[in-house]
Design a protein around this motif. Structure first.
Motif: not given
Length: 123
Positions: A49-54, A98-99, A103-104
């Motif tokens: 998983a990756i966050s919105w900004n990487g 994701g919500l 990341p989750a």
């Protein structure tokens, strides 16, 4: 939001594949994105998983050092580069939005799911 996963196929053990997941809306650029996989008879398993900004990335222990997740928000697309593939990597790979921006590692953290793409690794 629709997610379209592609790039799966049949590959020999030790080989590589690159999965892509294209989103229908750019609003997913504010959301974390994830990859999960599933084989018949087993529960869906977290892969990466990756966050919105990487800036924040999670990997399952089983794929660390072999898989790389990345994203291109300008293209509303997330990628999963899979190297040194093993027979146990076989499964249907699903991408998910994701919500939240972070990341989750559980499926409950995702609200939109793609249709899946089959990855088969021959031993």
């Amino acid at each position: 939001v629709q997610l379209q996963a592609s790039g799966g196929g049949l590959v020999q053990g030790g080989g590589s594949l690159r999965l892509s997941c294209a989103a229908s809306r750019r609003t997913v650029s504010n959301n974390a994105m994830g990859w999960f996989r599933q084989v018949p008879g087993k529960e869906r398993e977290f892969v990466a998983a990756i966050s919105w900004n990487g800036g924040n990335i999670l990997y399952a222990d089983s794929v660390k050092g072999r898989f790389t997740i990345s994203r291109d928000n300008a293209k509303s697309t997330v990628y999963l580069q899979m190297n040194s593939l093993k027979f146990d990597d076989t499964g249907v790979y699903y991408c998910a939005a994701g919500l939240r921006p972070v990341p989750a590692s559980t499926s409950t953290g995702y609200i939109y799911w793609g249709q899946g793409t089959q990855v088969t690794v021959s031993s």
